[in-house]
Design a protein around this motif. Structure first.
Motif, mmCIF file in Angstrom:
data_model
loop_
_atom_site.group_PDB
_atom_site.id
_atom_site.type_symbol
_atom_site.label_atom_id
_atom_site.label_comp_id
_atom_site.label_asym_id
_atom_site.label_seq_id
_atom_site.Cartn_x
_atom_site.Cartn_y
_atom_site.Cartn_z
ATOM 1 N N LEU A 264 0.828 -1.207 0.000
ATOM 2 C CA LEU A 264 0.000 0.000 0.000
ATOM 3 C C LEU A 264 0.863 1.257 0.000
ATOM 4 O O LEU A 264 0.545 2.243 -0.668
ATOM 5 N N LYS A 265 1.942 1.183 0.727
ATOM 6 C CA LYS A 265 2.869 2.310 0.781
ATOM 7 C C LYS A 265 3.453 2.583 -0.606
ATOM 8 O O LYS A 265 3.543 3.723 -1.043
ATOM 9 N N ILE B 74 -6.450 -7.414 5.154
ATOM 10 C CA ILE B 74 -7.692 -6.637 5.309
ATOM 11 C C ILE B 74 -7.492 -5.568 6.389
ATOM 12 O O ILE B 74 -7.882 -4.405 6.228
ATOM 13 N N GLN B 75 -6.812 -5.969 7.459
ATOM 14 C CA GLN B 75 -6.516 -5.017 8.542
ATOM 15 C C GLN B 75 -5.649 -3.867 8.033
ATOM 16 O O GLN B 75 -5.931 -2.704 8.320
ATOM 17 N N ALA B 76 -4.633 -4.223 7.252
ATOM 18 C CA ALA B 76 -3.746 -3.189 6.703
ATOM 19 C C ALA B 76 -4.526 -2.241 5.791
ATOM 20 O O ALA B 76 -4.326 -1.022 5.820
ATOM 21 N N ILE B 77 -5.434 -2.797 4.997
ATOM 22 C CA ILE B 77 -6.225 -1.987 4.052
ATOM 23 C C ILE B 77 -7.122 -1.012 4.828
ATOM 24 O O ILE B 77 -7.215 0.173 4.509
ATOM 25 N N GLU C 290 -6.666 0.053 7.891
ATOM 26 C CA GLU C 290 -5.825 1.045 8.568
ATOM 27 C C GLU C 290 -5.332 2.126 7.599
ATOM 28 O O GLU C 290 -5.017 3.234 8.014
ATOM 29 N N ALA C 291 -5.269 1.767 6.322
ATOM 30 C CA ALA C 291 -4.849 2.755 5.315
ATOM 31 C C ALA C 291 -6.034 3.611 4.853
ATOM 32 O O ALA C 291 -5.917 4.415 3.934
ATOM 33 N N GLY C 292 -7.204 3.390 5.475
ATOM 34 C CA GLY C 292 -8.387 4.198 5.160
ATOM 35 C C GLY C 292 -9.126 3.748 3.911
ATOM 36 O O GLY C 292 -9.934 4.473 3.357
ATOM 37 N N LEU C 293 -8.860 2.512 3.462
ATOM 38 C CA LEU C 293 -9.558 1.993 2.275
ATOM 39 C C LEU C 293 -10.564 0.914 2.686
ATOM 40 O O LEU C 293 -10.468 0.345 3.778
ATOM 41 N N LYS C 294 -11.493 0.630 1.773
ATOM 42 C CA LYS C 294 -12.519 -0.367 2.070
ATOM 43 C C LYS C 294 -12.189 -1.700 1.405
ATOM 44 O O LYS C 294 -12.249 -1.824 0.183
#
Ligand code: GYE
Length: 321
Positions: free
Chosen positions: A213-214, A235-238, A240-244
């Motif tokens: 994501l970075k 899914i958790q990382a997504i 936390e990055a503010g995406l759905k």
């Protein structure tokens, strides 16, 4: 004289037992199986270990169970120790495909049959094992690919995919990548922009997804994870990055364990391809057949399906792992 008679009486008393055919003796002793498990890296693996332990109990097989903590050297040590203990059958799920010849030759020299379960080995001499029981991982990858091609059939632009691979060098990581690529390469709009191992664990899946994501941010359209645990971590990382998850990024994974169904019901995972961990009963049956000298198929393939999120709630109550 009296002493001799006693010996004679004893000998006569034992005679009927001694006359029993050796086969009948063998049947009374429980069959002993040494099993070397990969580790406890995923929900799939937990269900698999549970299936093997309960099936052994059910079948009256004495199981020596050893956990290798995802390390080939530990598996080799365990197999050598099973040989030294003269078990009847050795079974194992090889963490990686290569490097097994020497230890398998030792088992063969000791005349101990070896059964592979779950993952395959890459050996030239296939007489080093009697059978391989498990899924067709290439087909699982193809199912994931076909689902994606269908889902994106009206998509005109590029479809950027990130891939979370399983353990490096393991049969499921190699084959799931291969099967998926085989399908998506038919259309050049599909591009795997990043591909890295997450070692089949949630923690690693999350960590690697964070890095993806970075590096790529909103460019990512699809995540293909080689197992559910890595998808759940991602899914958790997504989030936390503010995406759905499942909306901004389409997520495909493999195993179809309970955690995946929960994620699908929560609307966070699009689809999971089934890979059954319930291999215990087939393994015990094969061990008994091998020991009884019955002919056995060289390859026993597990049957499995695919579960998109739309049917997850309906299927969930029927799931056994
Ligand atoms: O998909 C994954 C596990 O070898 C099929 O290993 C197995 C894989 C499974 O850690 O979750």
């Amino acid at each position: 004289m009296r002493f001799n008679r006693r010996i004679l009486t004893l000998a006569l008393a034992c005679a009927p037992l001694a006359a029993l055919p050796t086969g009948a003796w063998a049947q009374q002793k429980p069959l002993v199986m040494g099993f070397s498990q990969v580790g406890a890296e995923s929900e799939w693996r937990t269900a698999n270990s549970e299936s093997i332990k309960s099936a052994a109990k059910e079948a009256g097989i004495e199981l020596k169970f050893s956990d290798a903590q995802q390390k080939q050297e530990n598996q080799i040590k365990a197999i050598r120790s099973f040989i030294a203990q003269k078990v009847d059958v050795i079974a194992f799920s090889p963490v990686v495909e290569s490097g097994w010849e020497p230890v398998l030759r030792e088992a063969k020299a000791a005349k101990i049959p070896v059964i592979l379960t779950d993952r395959a080995v890459n050996v030239k001499d296939t007489s080093l094992y009697v059978t391989f029981i498990g899924s067709d991982f290439v087909e699982e990858g193809r199912k994931a690919g076909r689902w994606l091609v269908e889902k994106m059939k009206n998509e005109k632009g590029e479809v950027n995919i990130v891939e979370l691979q399983g353990t490096v060098g393991s049969a499921p990581a190699i084959d799931r990548k291969k099967g998926f690529e085989e399908i998506i390469k038919a259309d050049p709009k599909f591009k795997i922009i990043r591909s890295q191992t997450g070692d089949f664990t949630r923690a690693k899946g999350k960590e690697v997804m964070e890095a993806f994501l970075k590096a790529e941010g909103k460019k990512i359209n699809v995540l293909y994870a080689h197992n559910d645990d890595m998808a759940i971590g991602a899914i958790q990382a997504i989030e936390e990055a503010g995406l759905k998850p499942a909306k901004d990024i389409t997520i495909i994974s493999i195993d179809a364990v309970k955690g995946a169904f929960e994620a699908m019901i929560a609307g966070k995972l699009n689809v999971s391809v089934e890979c059954s961990p319930l291999l215990g009963p087939q393994l015990m049956a094969a061990a008994k057949d091998v020991k009884a000298g019955k002919p056995i198929q060289k390859r026993i393939v597990t049957e499995e399906g695919i579960f998109p999120m739309e049917i997850a709630a309906r299927e969930f109550p029927k799931r056994k792992y």
